[in-house]
Design an enzyme around this catalytic site. Structure first.
Site, PDB file in Angstrom:
ATOM      1  N   GLY A  53       0.819  -1.199   0.000  1.00  0.00           N
ATOM      2  CA  GLY A  53       0.000   0.000   0.000  1.00  0.00           C
ATOM      3  C   GLY A  53       0.852   1.248   0.000  1.00  0.00           C
ATOM      4  O   GLY A  53       1.968   1.253   0.530  1.00  0.00           O
ATOM      5  N   PHE A  57       0.747   9.970   2.881  1.00  0.00           N
ATOM      6  CA  PHE A  57       1.521  10.172   4.093  1.00  0.00           C
ATOM      7  C   PHE A  57       2.297   8.939   4.563  1.00  0.00           C
ATOM      8  O   PHE A  57       3.011   9.012   5.547  1.00  0.00           O
ATOM      9  CB  PHE A  57       0.594  10.633   5.226  1.00  0.00           C
ATOM     10  CG  PHE A  57      -0.217  11.853   4.882  1.00  0.00           C
ATOM     11  CD1 PHE A  57       0.375  13.100   4.816  1.00  0.00           C
ATOM     12  CD2 PHE A  57      -1.577  11.746   4.600  1.00  0.00           C
ATOM     13  CE1 PHE A  57      -0.372  14.226   4.487  1.00  0.00           C
ATOM     14  CE2 PHE A  57      -2.328  12.861   4.269  1.00  0.00           C
ATOM     15  CZ  PHE A  57      -1.715  14.108   4.214  1.00  0.00           C
ATOM     16  N   SER A  58       2.137   7.820   3.860  1.00  0.00           N
ATOM     17  CA  SER A  58       2.808   6.610   4.337  1.00  0.00           C
ATOM     18  C   SER A  58       2.877   5.558   3.246  1.00  0.00           C
ATOM     19  O   SER A  58       2.186   5.647   2.222  1.00  0.00           O
ATOM     20  CB  SER A  58       2.068   6.036   5.554  1.00  0.00           C
ATOM     21  OG  SER A  58       0.752   5.642   5.185  1.00  0.00           O
ATOM     22  N   SER A  59       3.722   4.563   3.494  1.00  0.00           N
ATOM     23  CA  SER A  59       3.782   3.358   2.666  1.00  0.00           C
ATOM     24  C   SER A  59       3.660   2.158   3.598  1.00  0.00           C
ATOM     25  O   SER A  59       4.144   2.200   4.728  1.00  0.00           O
ATOM     26  CB  SER A  59       5.101   3.294   1.890  1.00  0.00           C
ATOM     27  OG  SER A  59       5.201   4.352   0.961  1.00  0.00           O
ATOM     28  N   LYS A  78       3.995   0.018   8.624  1.00  0.00           N
ATOM     29  CA  LYS A  78       3.584   1.305   8.081  1.00  0.00           C
ATOM     30  C   LYS A  78       4.706   2.316   8.279  1.00  0.00           C
ATOM     31  O   LYS A  78       4.994   2.722   9.406  1.00  0.00           O
ATOM     32  CB  LYS A  78       2.302   1.797   8.761  1.00  0.00           C
ATOM     33  CG  LYS A  78       1.780   3.116   8.209  1.00  0.00           C
ATOM     34  CD  LYS A  78       0.452   3.491   8.829  1.00  0.00           C
ATOM     35  CE  LYS A  78      -0.099   4.792   8.247  1.00  0.00           C
ATOM     36  NZ  LYS A  78      -1.407   5.151   8.828  1.00  0.00           N
ATOM     37  N   ASP A 165     -11.581   9.754   7.970  1.00  0.00           N
ATOM     38  CA  ASP A 165     -11.311   9.146   6.664  1.00  0.00           C
ATOM     39  C   ASP A 165     -11.943   7.756   6.583  1.00  0.00           C
ATOM     40  O   ASP A 165     -11.300   6.789   6.178  1.00  0.00           O
ATOM     41  CB  ASP A 165      -9.804   9.071   6.417  1.00  0.00           C
ATOM     42  CG  ASP A 165      -9.456   8.918   4.937  1.00  0.00           C
ATOM     43  OD1 ASP A 165     -10.338   9.189   4.089  1.00  0.00           O
ATOM     44  OD2 ASP A 165      -8.321   8.516   4.627  1.00  0.00           O
TER      45      ASP A 165
END
Length: 512
Positions: A53, A57-59, A78, A165
């Site tokens: 993913g 703001f992140s992977s 994360k 979200d």
């Protein structure tokens, strides 16, 4: 120098080992190598297998670790981008540690930090992609799905957490095991009485542009390489942060292939502006014929000086006057995903609470009942508001906006649709020829008449009558549409809460 070479060799060995068992793209290998490099301690514990993913703001990475009992377990790592605000990172971690690990909410197992790099480790939950299964779920699947989503929302709302979200990719679902996990608190905010201490300061700190490294050290530093006690882990859910990679959408694809409401012409059905109460306008966007390319900053003319106490002369018209243009625009949280934002978010209402999560849950239920995902697909807030009006009615939207201090001007009246008729027609349980939906709506979304590829694709994916009966869609109770109506209440003050929703007759015989 020798230490650096050792880390480099260890990194290369880890990547090679992962490549031998799981073929991954070269760019992903590079990302994994970089993660090993910036956080060398990861290579001593995890074998990172793949990137699963990627967001703004992140992977998120899939990794395997050997436990003390000799077993091997899968985890989701994360990696928060280094530019993330330090207090925001600490607040997300605090949400996970305080509220996570139960009631279908993501838990946290470890946290690594070195300098400005932070990795949150969570158990991995195998799950299905929502877009692939939304059309194949039985009504009973849908009932259990929304029940468990509401359980997760009730839980975090008790802690004063506004997720901000809520969407299917943030609520993981294992269909076979009926396991669920609410993930990604990166945009979370706190209510005035929140129990999450860092959510009380995250907004003010972020606005100031600074961050307390000491606060992050206190929140993150103590948890390096230290597992949480067994009774706080989310062992029942085995949840993860897996989410589809976010990619920019080309302008040519604004009419989403699976979206229900594609982008209408701007001159049709569009709210001309959103204004605050007391006849003071807050311009959102000037009409097309008044828009000009912005001049070079140094040559940009200043707006004419006006008396701020004057009442504007564009109220209830389709233009934006100089008085409104000279006023400072109202600042309000807009975080969230397009298509799931509540009316009070779209109109920049400054007082937003947990009701915005309930609206998003309503949009998810609307997709589940209609078989259309995403249901709303808009390029900006005005288009999004127009799409809501086409379902909930323009007059109703305007009246609801007044309750939270906003006035909306719309060029024409749009009728409120019956949610049951809408969902049954879109799912194929009713014929479009019944004439129960407005002509304008039918012209755009009738599979028999529509010319868009998206509409044709939907027509070909409709289930037969026998299939729909087998899946229970021929016996859907009116209770579910009553709940949908309450979740999509345009007024946040009267919108149903998660606790109230779980007491709805729809769930009278649902068990955990």
């Amino acid at each position: 120098m020798e230490a650096a070479q050792t880390v480099q060799r260890s990194t290369q060995q880890s990547v090679e080992k992962g490549r031998s068992q799981h073929r991954i793209p070269r760019d992903v290998e590079t990302d994994i190598a970089y993660l090993y490099e910036v956080l060398p301690q990861l290579s001593r514990i995890f074998r990172i297998i793949d990137k699963i993913g990627e967001g703004t703001f992140s992977s998120v990475y899939l990794a395997e670790a050997q436990m003390t009992d000799g077993s091997r377990r899968m985890f989701a790592l994360k990696h928060l981008i280094p530019t993330s605000h330090p207090v925001r990172i600490a607040a997300e971690l605090q949400c996970l540690t305080v509220a996570g690990g139960k009631e279908n909410v993501m838990g946290v197992t470890y946290c690594f930090r070195k300098e400005h790099h932070v990795v949150i480790v969570m158990p991995y939950m195998e799950h299905q992609t929502f877009v692939d299964i939304v059309g194949s779920l039985s009504f009973e699947d849908v009932r259990h799905y929304i029940f468990h989503l509401l359980k997760a929302l009730r839980h975090i709302h008790k802690f004063g957490i506004i997720h901000r979200d809520i969407k299917p990719t943030n609520f993981l679902f294992n269909r076979q095991k009926r396991e669920y996990a609410l993930v990604d608190f990166g945009l979370a905010q706190g209510t005035p009485d929140t129990l999450i201490e860092l959510l009380k300061v995250v907004k003010s700190k972020a606005h100031k542009g600074g961050g307390s490294s000491k606060m992050v050290e206190e929140s993150l530093g103590k948890q390096k390489l230290v597992p949480l006690p067994p009774n706080t882990r989310n062992t029942a859910l085995q949840s993860s942060t897996k989410a589809p990679a976010k990619r920019p959408c080309p302008a040519s694809l604004v009419k989403h292939s699976k979206g229900l409401l594609s982008k209408p012409k701007r001159e049709e059905l569009i709210p001309r502006k959103i204004v605050s109460s007391k006849h003071r306008s807050v311009p959102v966007r000037a009409p097309l014929n008044q828009r000009q390319k912005a001049p070079i900053e140094s040559q940009k003319p200043k707006p004419p000086a006006v008396n701020p106490s004057l009442t504007c002369n564009c109220y209830m018209t389709d233009r934006v006057c100089n008085i409104c243009m000279s006023r400072k625009q109202q600042v309000a949280p807009r975080a969230g995903t397009p298509g799931f934002r509540a009316p009070e978010v779209l109109t920049k209402c400054p007082n937003q609470g947990t009701a915005i999560d309930m609206w998003s849950a309503g949009v998810i239920l609307l997709s589940l009942l209609s078989g259309r995902y995403p249901f709303f697909k808009a390029s900006d807030d005005l288009i999004a508001l127009t799409q809501i009006m086409t379902i909930r009615g323009s007059r109703e939207t305007i009246e609801a906006a007044k309750t939270f201090g906003k006035s909306i001007v719309c060029s024409r009246e749009l009728p409120r649709l019956d949610l049951k008729i809408l969902c049954e027609t879109l799912r194929g349980l009713r014929s479009w020829d019944d004439g129960l939906l407005p002509a304008e709506f039918q012209a755009s979304h009738n599979p028999a008449e529509g010319k868009q590829d998206a509409v044709k694709k939907h027509a070909s994916s409709l289930k037969s009558s026998a299939e729909l009966q087998e899946m229970g869609w021929d016996k859907v109770p009116d209770d579910v549409y009553d709940l949908l109506d309450k979740l999509l209440d345009l007024n946040p003050a009267s919108r149903i809460t998660a606790s109230m929703a779980l007491q709805h007759p729809l769930f009278k015989d649902v068990t955990d």
